[in-house]
Design an enzyme around this catalytic site. Sequence first.
Site, short mmCIF file in Angstrom:
data_model
loop_
_atom_site.label_atom_id
_atom_site.label_comp_id
_atom_site.label_asym_id
_atom_site.label_seq_id
_atom_site.Cartn_x
_atom_site.Cartn_y
_atom_site.Cartn_z
N HIS A 112 -42.95 -17.52 17.64
CA HIS A 112 -43.21 -16.84 16.41
C HIS A 112 -42.95 -17.92 15.40
O HIS A 112 -41.95 -18.10 14.99
CB HIS A 112 -42.06 -15.85 16.20
CG HIS A 112 -42.28 -14.98 14.93
ND1 HIS A 112 -42.25 -13.66 14.89
CD2 HIS A 112 -42.02 -15.26 13.66
CE1 HIS A 112 -42.31 -13.06 13.74
NE2 HIS A 112 -41.99 -14.24 12.94
N CYS A 172 -39.95 -13.87 5.09
CA CYS A 172 -38.88 -13.16 5.37
C CYS A 172 -37.88 -12.84 4.39
O CYS A 172 -37.57 -14.20 3.52
CB CYS A 172 -38.00 -13.88 6.47
SG CYS A 172 -36.25 -13.11 7.13
N ASN A 221 -46.05 -15.95 7.85
CA ASN A 221 -46.25 -16.24 9.09
C ASN A 221 -47.62 -16.98 9.37
O ASN A 221 -48.52 -16.83 8.69
CB ASN A 221 -46.50 -14.74 9.76
CG ASN A 221 -45.25 -13.97 9.79
OD1 ASN A 221 -44.10 -14.10 10.63
ND2 ASN A 221 -45.09 -13.21 8.86
P1 HMG Z 1 -24.75 -2.57 6.39
O1 HMG Z 1 -25.10 -2.40 4.94
O2 HMG Z 1 -23.78 -3.64 6.83
O3 HMG Z 1 -24.83 -1.26 7.49
O4 HMG Z 1 -26.29 -2.96 6.93
P2 HMG Z 1 -24.06 0.06 7.34
O5 HMG Z 1 -23.98 0.30 8.74
O6 HMG Z 1 -22.62 -0.20 6.50
O7 HMG Z 1 -24.67 1.01 6.49
C1 HMG Z 1 -25.16 0.99 5.21
C2 HMG Z 1 -26.37 2.07 4.78
O8 HMG Z 1 -27.45 1.75 5.47
C3 HMG Z 1 -25.79 3.49 5.17
O9 HMG Z 1 -26.51 4.11 4.11
C4 HMG Z 1 -26.66 3.87 6.50
O10 HMG Z 1 -26.70 4.92 6.58
C5 HMG Z 1 -27.92 2.73 6.30
P3 HMG Z 1 -25.44 4.77 2.75
O11 HMG Z 1 -24.38 5.85 3.63
O12 HMG Z 1 -25.17 3.59 2.24
O13 HMG Z 1 -26.49 5.51 2.16
N1 HMG Z 1 -28.37 2.44 7.30
C6 HMG Z 1 -29.75 2.57 7.63
N2 HMG Z 1 -30.70 3.12 6.96
C7 HMG Z 1 -31.82 3.05 7.74
N3 HMG Z 1 -32.19 2.76 9.11
C8 HMG Z 1 -31.04 2.16 9.39
C9 HMG Z 1 -29.81 1.97 8.91
N4 HMG Z 1 -28.77 1.44 9.31
C10 HMG Z 1 -27.85 1.57 8.30
N5 HMG Z 1 -31.41 1.58 10.69
C11 HMG Z 1 -28.28 -3.02 8.42
C12 HMG Z 1 -26.75 -3.37 8.04
C13 HMG Z 1 -28.56 -3.69 9.83
C14 HMG Z 1 -28.74 -1.55 8.50
C15 HMG Z 1 -29.01 -3.86 7.26
O14 HMG Z 1 -28.40 -5.36 7.12
C16 HMG Z 1 -30.29 -3.98 7.33
O15 HMG Z 1 -31.10 -2.88 7.57
N6 HMG Z 1 -30.94 -5.08 7.55
C17 HMG Z 1 -32.30 -5.32 7.73
C18 HMG Z 1 -32.66 -6.73 7.49
C19 HMG Z 1 -34.26 -6.85 7.83
O16 HMG Z 1 -34.89 -6.11 8.15
N7 HMG Z 1 -34.85 -8.31 7.81
C20 HMG Z 1 -36.08 -8.52 7.97
C21 HMG Z 1 -36.34 -8.29 9.45
S1 HMG Z 1 -35.88 -9.86 10.60
C22 HMG Z 1 -37.04 -11.06 10.25
O17 HMG Z 1 -38.02 -10.58 9.65
C23 HMG Z 1 -37.17 -12.14 11.27
C24 HMG Z 1 -38.06 -12.01 12.40
O18 HMG Z 1 -39.24 -11.26 11.87
C25 HMG Z 1 -38.35 -13.02 13.18
C26 HMG Z 1 -38.78 -14.44 12.37
O19 HMG Z 1 -39.69 -14.10 11.23
O20 HMG Z 1 -38.34 -15.67 12.52
C27 HMG Z 1 -37.71 -10.82 13.31
MG MG Z 2 -41.62 -13.90 10.91
#
Ligand code: HMG
Ligand code: MG
Length: 299
Positions: A207, A240, A249
């Site tokens: 990737h 990202c 990408n």
């Molecule tokens: P947190 O704040 O530590 O989580 O986030 P929490 O468990 O304390 O929950 C906080 C709030 O988030 C709560 O809501 C939960 O319900 C909600 P509130 O009570 O405050 O209203 N929540 C969610 N809502 C919807 N869907 C869920 C979910 N989980 C909790 N699944 C968490 C931790 C992991 C959720 C957060 O940090 C997060 O969502 N991060 C996502 C980051 C992300 O998507 N980054 C981009 C993708 S990675 C990438 O692009 C790299 C990749 O492509 C590879 C590359 O490019 O090299 C893969």
């Molecule tokens: Mg990527």
Amino acid sequence: MALPHSVRLVEVGPRDGLQNEASPISVIDKAQLVNELAACGYAYIEAGSFVSPKWVPQMAGSAEVFASLQRVPGVTYGALTPNLQGFEAALAAGAHEVAVFAAASESFSQRNINCSIAQSLERFAPVMAAAKAAGVPVRGYVSCVLGCPYEGAIAPAQVAAVARELHAMGCREISLGDTIGVGTPGATRNLFQAVAREVPLAQLAGHFHDTYGQALANIYAALLEGVSVFDSSVAGLGGCPYARGASGNVASEDVLYLLQGLGIQTGIDLDRVIAVGERISQQLGRANGSRVAQARRCG
Ligand code: HMG
Ligand code: MG
């Protein structure tokens, strides 16, 4: 090693691409993009992400996107899921496969998913169990495999250790992400050699991001190591949100052109992908990140 006869491309534009685009895009338009890509011949499209909308607002509405798809038989529609809450939402939306994502660097793990690498792996355990019970395959991502925006160089052994854990947990395939696009071909070869000692090569994917213009060279290097699955993004959409400077990408069109030139089959129609990339770039009001699309427009 001989080059593979065929390569499987995982189209990540609707997820990894759109998650980092500045212009808002409606559910209907997201679904249209996925539908258009499915018509190009892709077998796997990452169509959305079930993460916190506070963290990544662009991916809000992924359930509605899945509900609006005109599903093509034979196409796997995948979704990114960081935890059990995300997995349950993805399952309800009808995702065929989910992806969990860990990082090779502690700082990136904290910034991206608000926990350490070890905690992230613990969070994935219930996702793996629920996915197994539901018969849903799981893909694993490792980010920052060739460098981290906060920690700099990343040792291949660090990546191999995280990949080994994901594999041991039951991930079907592990995609190694050069999230900030700093890698070069020699480092790419060393990386895949190191990780292949822990995870069978057939279960590894590449990737690449094109921040430093190295993505195609890195893909070629990975092909020489025997890698035959690559992620790419139509029109080079995305980056990202937690990796400053991750410009985009690698563009699917450019990867397809490279593979065609090598006589490697993909089953994907390059001209159709170019048309989709031109359309979505215009809609988003951004330059098309594919060099092949730019060249075709001029020629
Ligand atoms: P947190 O704040 O530590 O989580 O986030 P929490 O468990 O304390 O929950 C906080 C709030 O988030 C709560 O809501 C939960 O319900 C909600 P509130 O009570 O405050 O209203 N929540 C969610 N809502 C919807 N869907 C869920 C979910 N989980 C909790 N699944 C968490 C931790 C992991 C959720 C957060 O940090 C997060 O969502 N991060 C996502 C980051 C992300 O998507 N980054 C981009 C993708 S990675 C990438 O692009 C790299 C990749 O492509 C590879 C590359 O490019 O090299 C893969
Ligand atoms: Mg990527």
